[in-house]
Motif scaffolding. Structure first.
Motif, PDB file in Angstrom:
ATOM      1  N   PHE A  39       0.998  -1.391   0.075  1.00  0.00           N
ATOM      2  CA  PHE A  39       0.088  -0.004  -0.049  1.00  0.00           C
ATOM      3  C   PHE A  39       0.856   1.292  -0.017  1.00  0.00           C
ATOM      4  N   HIS A  43      -2.143   4.011  -4.080  1.00  0.00           N
ATOM      5  CA  HIS A  43      -3.632   3.575  -3.333  1.00  0.00           C
ATOM      6  C   HIS A  43      -4.288   4.903  -2.792  1.00  0.00           C
ATOM      7  N   LEU A 161      -6.142  -3.362  -4.479  1.00  0.00           N
ATOM      8  CA  LEU A 161      -5.754  -3.229  -3.073  1.00  0.00           C
ATOM      9  C   LEU A 161      -5.262  -4.587  -2.522  1.00  0.00           C
TER      10      LEU A 161
END
Length: 489
Positions: A39, A43, A161
């Protein structure tokens, strides 16, 4: 003494030294790349841009609740005609959800998302020039069709994700829906009494138009590109994300999965997914029925002052003492107090978000959804208690919080349970069934509730109980599970 092998030289080499010749190049999957990249800044940008699709969707859907009293007055509409406006919006949503879901699995999530925003913005602007009730209903149905494609934004987010962040970041997207809902109510409180509902619709179209301009910063889903065999595009996207996040790509070559046809309806009713699909459809239908039932019932309670389970004589809002308030066609506009109540109850949509996130990540998707659906059923029944205005606002606040949590969980579960080759179709068909519930809700909240308050509440509560049972008996738990790339046999 030497043993003589009557074997060709290449076969002999393979037999004696297999480790030197049979270990091919290292490979990795999209899932492994997404997890390795982790991440980061990409993102955050993805969350802000794709999350903002919720702002525009909320504004277009909530628009009907704040415009209904005005079009009722302007065109002298009866209850069923007002309810029909909302129903037709969701009819358009239902039809286009399936079509756009199939197209997204075949031609890409990004293209369909862009097309849906252009479509919704165009027809929304046309609605503001509607010369009659019939034209208004038709054009809003077209807007509903465009809005149905906004779900592709959620799919793109889900597919980029890492596993451990999906259960946290996807529920946080509810902040954008809340922002859109509060924005349209706030705008309505200022625009409706001054320059009218037509200008409200025009102003509400602006965020969607602006958002189209920033879509270029978000790439097509790498999972989708892999599913179509476009490995170069998928690898380029993953490398770009790794560069933005300051991360390192896995070593080796991106592995291409077995080719499968995409976007086939029969895959949803494949024996492996049949039970899951049917139960998901029931849950989506019930959640939408409850969610839009709460929204429209809130507006109806405020507009008609339906409290304590009966139709009380309308109490004039101090901020709304106009001749239209006494029209025989029940033309009673919202005043400042009504808008304030709507804002407070709408703010409830984020009240349970922290608990919802904890429940999704620790209890799992199924149990968390079962609990919130059960509580939703209870609070529907509590609305029948003869409470003060503050008490009613409190009940509406909790209901909005619970129905919002329900939507959070089922969105995540549906995006996770289906493989990439049918994920958009799974979301599309679920969205269509969802809109069936939304199409019925106006006739319960705006028609049946006027005739039998307790009857309407019991119906909403019963549907929520059925959904709670369906949720806890879902055959697959997706908590902590990697997204599947292809359909399992």
């Amino acid at each position: 003494m030497f043993i003589k092998y009557n074997l060709p030289a290449d076969v002999f080499f393979v037999s004696v030294f297999p480790s030197l010749c049979c270990s091919g190049p290292k490979t990795f999957t999209v899932e492994e790349a997404v997890e390795a990249i982790g991440f980061g800044r990409f993102h955050i940008m993805l969350f802000l841009i794709m999350g903002s699709t919720g702002v525009t969707e909320a504004m277009e859907i909530m628009l009907i609740a704040v415009v209904s009293p005005l079009i009722r007055c302007e065109w002298q509409l009866q209850d069923w005609q007002v309810a029909l406006v909302t129903t037709m919006v969701f009819f358009g949503y239902m039809v286009f959800s399936i079509v756009l879901g199939i197209l997204a699995d075949r031609y890409g999530r990004w293209k369909i998302l862009l097309l849906s925003f252009l479509w919704a913005a165009y027809f929304s602007l046309l609605t503001s020039f509607a010369p009659s009730y019939i034209w208004f209903v038709f054009l809003r149905a077209m807007v509903g069709g465009g809005v149905s494609g906004h779900a592709q934004g959620l799919i793109i987010k889900t597919e980029f994700l890492p596993i451990k962040y999906r259960g946290y970041m996807l529920p946080l997207s509810q902040v954008f829906w809340l922002a859109g809902s509060l924005l349209i109510i706030g705008l309505a409180s200022v625009v409706n009494p001054t320059i009218g509902w037509r200008w409200l619709i025009r102003i509400a179209s602006i965020p969607g138009i602006l958002l189209i301009l920033v879509f270029k910063f978000i790439p097509e889903s790498a999972r989708y590109n892999v599913s179509t065999g476009n490995m170069a595009a998928a690898l380029s996207t993953l490398q770009r994300i790794a560069k933005i996040n300051g991360a390192v790509m896995p070593e080796g070559v991106l592995r291409e999965p077995a080719k499968e046809r995409r976007g086939r309806f029969k895959d949803l009713i494949h024996p492996k997914y049949l039970r899951t699909t049917l139960q998901i459809w029931i849950i989506w239908l019930g959640i939408a029925f409850a969610y839009y039932g709460v929204i429209l019932a809130s507006a109806e309670l405020l507009e008609r002052d339906l409290i304590c389970g009966s139709m009380a004589p309308p109490v004039q809002d101090p901020g709304n003492d106009s001749e239209e308030s006494h029209s025989p066609c029940h033309c009673r506009l919202f005043g400042p107090a009504a808008y304030q109540t709507m804002i407070i109850s709408t703010a409830g949509e984020i009240a349970l978000n922290p608990l919802n996130i904890l429940g999704i990540n620790f209890l799992g998707r199924r149990l968390s959804l079962c609990i919130t659906m059960g509580c939703t059923a209870l609070f529907f029944l509590l609305l029948n208690i003869c409470a003060s205005s503050t008490g009613m606002i409190g009940f509406l606040f909790m209901l909005r919080a619970l129905v919002s949590a329900n939507f959070n969980t089922i969105y995540i579960y549906t995006a996770e349970v289906y493989p990439t080759t049918m994920r958009a179709l799974g979301m599309g068909t679920s969205g269509s069934l969802c809109r069936v519930g939304a199409m019925v809700a106006p006739f319960i909240s705006q028609v049946l509730m006027s005739a039998s308050f307790i009857g309407a509440l019991c119906l909403f509560s019963s549907v929520c109980v059925v959904c709670a049972i369906s949720a806890v008996t879902l055959p697959i738990e997706t908590k902590g599970r990697a997204l599947i790339q292809i359909k399992l046999s």
